[in-house]
Design a protein around this motif. Structure first.
Motif, PDB file in Angstrom:
ATOM      1  N   VAL A 105       7.887  -0.589 -10.337  1.00 36.15           N
ATOM      2  CA  VAL A 105       8.061  -0.917  -8.879  1.00 36.15           C
ATOM      3  C   VAL A 105       9.207   0.348  -8.472  1.00 36.15           C
ATOM      4  O   VAL A 105       9.191   1.009  -7.461  1.00 36.15           O
ATOM      5  N   PRO A 106      10.402   0.233  -9.145  1.00 33.37           N
ATOM      6  CA  PRO A 106      11.546   1.160  -8.756  1.00 33.37           C
ATOM      7  C   PRO A 106      10.958   2.795  -8.519  1.00 33.37           C
ATOM      8  O   PRO A 106      11.316   3.275  -7.481  1.00 33.37           O
ATOM      9  N   LEU A 122       8.204   6.537  -2.390  1.00 34.25           N
ATOM     10  CA  LEU A 122       7.831   6.186  -1.138  1.00 34.25           C
ATOM     11  C   LEU A 122       8.839   6.660  -0.228  1.00 34.25           C
ATOM     12  O   LEU A 122       8.529   7.483   0.877  1.00 34.25           O
ATOM     13  N   ILE A 123      10.157   6.602  -0.411  1.00 31.15           N
ATOM     14  CA  ILE A 123      11.094   7.068   0.185  1.00 31.15           C
ATOM     15  C   ILE A 123      11.281   8.590   0.375  1.00 31.15           C
ATOM     16  O   ILE A 123      11.387   9.248   1.509  1.00 31.15           O
ATOM     17  N   GLU A 124      10.729   9.129  -0.621  1.00 28.93           N
ATOM     18  CA  GLU A 124      10.602  10.598  -0.599  1.00 28.93           C
ATOM     19  C   GLU A 124       9.601  11.078  -0.022  1.00 28.93           C
ATOM     20  O   GLU A 124       9.810  12.173   0.680  1.00 28.93           O
ATOM     21  N   ARG A 125       8.401  10.533   0.119  1.00 29.54           N
ATOM     22  CA  ARG A 125       7.184  10.899   0.772  1.00 29.54           C
ATOM     23  C   ARG A 125       7.525  10.791   2.284  1.00 29.54           C
ATOM     24  O   ARG A 125       7.036  11.554   3.146  1.00 29.54           O
ATOM     25  N   LEU A 174      -0.850   0.074 -10.335  1.00 29.55           N
ATOM     26  CA  LEU A 174      -0.535  -1.381 -11.192  1.00 29.55           C
ATOM     27  C   LEU A 174       0.881  -1.637 -10.806  1.00 29.55           C
ATOM     28  O   LEU A 174       1.666  -1.028 -11.161  1.00 29.55           O
ATOM     29  N   LEU A 175       1.179  -2.600  -9.667  1.00 29.13           N
ATOM     30  CA  LEU A 175       2.551  -2.772  -9.311  1.00 29.13           C
ATOM     31  C   LEU A 175       3.214  -3.987 -10.149  1.00 29.13           C
ATOM     32  O   LEU A 175       3.551  -4.946  -9.702  1.00 29.13           O
ATOM     33  N   LEU A 176       3.469  -3.442 -11.474  1.00 29.34           N
ATOM     34  CA  LEU A 176       4.145  -4.137 -12.497  1.00 29.34           C
ATOM     35  C   LEU A 176       5.693  -3.782 -12.097  1.00 29.34           C
ATOM     36  O   LEU A 176       6.178  -2.703 -11.786  1.00 29.34           O
ATOM     37  N   PRO A 177       6.393  -4.962 -12.461  1.00 31.02           N
ATOM     38  CA  PRO A 177       7.923  -4.750 -12.001  1.00 31.02           C
ATOM     39  C   PRO A 177       8.317  -3.648 -12.518  1.00 31.02           C
ATOM     40  O   PRO A 177       9.228  -2.874 -12.085  1.00 31.02           O
ATOM     41  N   ALA A 197       0.810  -1.084   0.016  1.00 32.55           N
ATOM     42  CA  ALA A 197      -0.009  -0.127  -0.184  1.00 32.55           C
ATOM     43  C   ALA A 197       0.848   1.214  -0.115  1.00 32.55           C
ATOM     44  O   ALA A 197       0.450   2.238  -0.649  1.00 32.55           O
ATOM     45  N   PRO A 198       1.957   1.339   0.635  1.00 34.25           N
ATOM     46  CA  PRO A 198       2.712   2.505   0.614  1.00 34.25           C
ATOM     47  C   PRO A 198       3.356   2.755  -0.744  1.00 34.25           C
ATOM     48  O   PRO A 198       3.666   4.051  -1.030  1.00 34.25           O
ATOM     49  N   TYR A 199       3.611   1.729  -1.518  1.00 37.67           N
ATOM     50  CA  TYR A 199       3.978   1.989  -2.790  1.00 37.67           C
ATOM     51  C   TYR A 199       3.043   2.609  -3.839  1.00 37.67           C
ATOM     52  O   TYR A 199       3.249   3.738  -4.534  1.00 37.67           O
TER      53      TYR A 199
END
Ligand code: SF4
Ligand code: SF4
Length: 638
Positions: A197-198, A204-207, A191-194, A88-90
């Motif tokens: 993802v990066p 996420l890290i930025e948020r 849509l968490l396609l590979p 979910a965080p992604y």
């Protein structure tokens, strides 16, 4: 408006004020009451899910539509929800998503003491940790705002004393929030396609780092400095604290020692912590459940004192503040510890009491039978764990929700199919639907034998009888288990010892997978008074004092004092009796009969005493006119 609220009600209020329009959860102490309390707000649509993963996914779906959603679970439930929790965080939440998690330091009603902050950090989910009931309300409300602004799910972590404590809290108005706005796009985000993802991981890290450096993060830091420290003198030690212990620290130490209370514990608000550290030679970190905060602050390169009596085990007490490196704190805390010790010496300690099944509990019958058999019983989570306690001692291992069926499969795979004669699994109906279902599918798929007992008391009894998923009736169970491919299905009356014994014999003799469903509603869901209970009584003249009925361990059965002439002690049945009829089936003298019959005519009771009362009453009550007649008798003779 100020009101006296308990922690769970305060959180529900905070969710309503924060604009929640949907709430889901799975019951679990200490936070079951949160979802119950949302029932008081018609603006919040609420539902119990079959398990925590489904609850979180449902709430996330609502948030993706643009709504503000609340989801509630206990700490071990967060493990069940780990898959959506980490993803979910992604994706982000679009509307807002607040996850209320109840941790249980001291494990008063849990199978471990895990710290949700560690899980949240690994998943990249921010954590707010209120230190009081009043803060629980405010933090929950603000959690929705943080979630919406930073596009992240936010955890509000509470522990048992806050969830169950009551204090005055200031209740406010509901914030106006936009209604759900349709489907979430673009696919690069949801849509968490590979390939996507990066970029989502980077986002996420930025948020998270934006939140850690935000004014909101500073707002959640409360600093109190004694006059000397405020005037610029460095104090030998300052305390950084969070959660329930923070309230005690502030009350005890804030006049003498600099104290920093952290409300946001992930991401760590680094700047305010560094600023606070300027006032002190070293920091003493006070928290519950683990060394999460202490390790994180030490990792900032700040000097942290070791607590001499803290290893992360158990619930918070003042002793945990002691540190060889903080004599000024020891001087404040030690008198409190000594006074508590004095009180303990002078106040008579209550006699220890073991937990046990309720009077008339539908689990008593099966555990009194299992206690007589040489079986290894793998149990599960819920009331069935009480089968481990004497006089039954009929439960030998458990692990987590729904695990009894899978662990049984492991035993049979390793020990061979013959072990199915001496190894069985026992779990409740709520646990079965929570995560036992896939284990049954796996057993069917792998063609494994084994006996599984499902104790169906029609709900999640241990947490207050919430209605999660269920099969409704015997036909529902047969249809469900048959459709799953279970070759041998039996549905029996949980309080008919003869029927139970026969079903157990037959299941153990079957080569294939056998599921026996024991139906018997939780007594706490039955009326405690009135015409439907058919309480029992002992015909004292017939009782030989053999003690066989005591083996069902019902608290309603008491031993009478021995007569002046000596001899065995007879028994009596108190008003706690709920009329399950179990003890009546164990009495070799047929001395236990329905109270109604004994009251109407002791002579008739003596003549009819050997009748199978439980079966008889059950059969007669199935006929409506007879039931009305029996109910009248029971009412008028009570
Ligand atoms: S019938 Fe017997 S076992 Fe059942 S509740 Fe009454 S006293 Fe207890
Ligand atoms: S089993 Fe019957 S005879 Fe034995 S103590 Fe109980 S009531 Fe009395």
């Amino acid at each position: 408006m100020s009101a006296l609220l308990d922690g769970c009600t305060a959180i529900a209020r905070g969710a309503w004020e924060g604009g929640a329009s949907f709430a889901a959860g799975y019951p679990g102490s200490p936070v079951t009451g949160v979802l119950d309390a949302t029932a008081g707000y018609p603006e919040i649509r609420r539902q119990w899910a079959a398990n925590e993963k489904i609850a979180l996914e449902t709430a996330l779906g609502a948030a993706w539509s643009g709504a503000r959603a609340l989801v509630v679970m206990k700490h071990v439930g967060l493990n069940v929800a780990a898959d959506p929790l980490y993803n979910a965080p992604y994706t982000g939440v679009r509307g807002a998503l607040v996850i209320v998690v109840g941790d249980d330091p001291g494990a008063s009603s849990s199978q471990n003491e895990q710290d949700t902050r560690l899980v949240a950090k690994a998943a990249g989910v921010p954590v707010l940790e209120p230190s009081s009931v009043a803060e629980a309300l405010v933090f929950t409300r603000l959690a929705f705002e943080i979630s919406a602004r930073h596009d992240l799910p936010v955890i509000v972590r509470v522990t048992t004393p806050i969830a169950y404590g009551s204090t005055g809290a200031v209740a406010g108005a509901r914030w106006p929030v936009p209604a759900a706005a349709g489907h979430a796009r673009p696919i690069q985000k949801y849509l968490l396609l590979p390939a996507f993802v990066p970029a989502r991981h980077t986002a996420l890290i930025e948020r998270l780092s934006a939140l850690g450096a935000s004014p909101a993060a500073r707002w959640f830091c409360e600093t109190s400095l004694p006059p000397a420290a405020a005037a610029g003198t460095r104090h030998p030690v300052g305390i950084v604290c969070a959660g329930f212990p923070a309230a005690a620290v502030r009350e005890l130490c804030a006049d003498t020692v600099p104290v920093l209370t952290l409300g946001l514990v992930h991401p760590l608000p680094e700047a305010p912590i560094r600023a606070f550290a300027q006032h002190c030679e070293r920091l003493l970190v006070v928290e519950e459940s683990s060394h999460y905060l202490e390790d994180a602050i030490r990792a900032l390169g700040l000097p942290v004192a070791r607590r001499s009596h803290y290893d992360g085990v158990g619930s918070f007490g003042p002793k945990q503040l002691l540190s060889d490196e903080a004599p000024v704190v020891n001087a404040l805390v030690q008198p409190l510890i000594d006074a508590a010790e004095q009180r303990r010496r002078h106040i008579p300690i209550l006699a220890p009491r073991t937990p046990g099944f309720c009077a008339g509990c539908s689990h008593r019958g099966i555990f009194s039978l299992l206690a007589k058999r040489d079986l290894y019983v793998v149990g599960d989570i819920g009331c069935n764990t009480l089968g481990a306690i004497q006089p039954y001692g009929a439960l030998h291992a458990n692990l987590c929700m729904g695990a009894s069926i899978s662990v049984l499969q492991g035993y049979l795979a390793a020990l061979g199919p013959d072990a199915a004669q001496r190894t069985i699994a026992v779990l409740g109906d709520s646990t079965f639907f929570h995560s036992g279902l896939p284990a049954i599918l796996s057993a069917v798929h792998n063609g494994l034998p084994g006996t599984v007992l499902v104790l169906d008391n029609a709900g999640s009894a241990m947490t207050g009888h919430q209605q999660t998923a269920h099969a409704r009736d015997a036909e529902g169970w047969r249809t469900l288990l048959g459709a799953l491919g279970v070759p041998d299905v039996r549905v029996v009356d949980a309080l008919d010892l003869g029927e139970l014994d026969a079903a157990l014999d037959a299941a153990l003799a079957t080569d294939a997978l056998s599921v026996v469903v024991l139906k018997g509603d939780c007594v706490q869901s039955l009326p405690r008074k009135g015409p439907t209970n058919y309480r029992y009584t002992v015909r004292t003249d017939a009782c030989s004092g053999c003690g066989d009925c005591l083996k069902v361990d019902c608290p309603a059965i008491v031993q009478l004092a021995a007569s002046a002439a000596g001899g065995p002690r007879k028994v009596a049945i108190t008003h706690e009796c709920i009329g399950c009829g179990l003890c009546s089936q164990t009495c070799p003298e047929h001395a236990i009969v329905p109270r109604t019959v004994q009251t109407v005519s002791p002579r008739l009771a003596r003549l009819l005493a050997p009748l199978p009362w439980r079966r008889l009453i059950r059969g007669l009550r199935g006929v409506a006119p007879v039931r009305r007649l029996l109910d009248r008798f029971e009412t008028e003779t009570y």
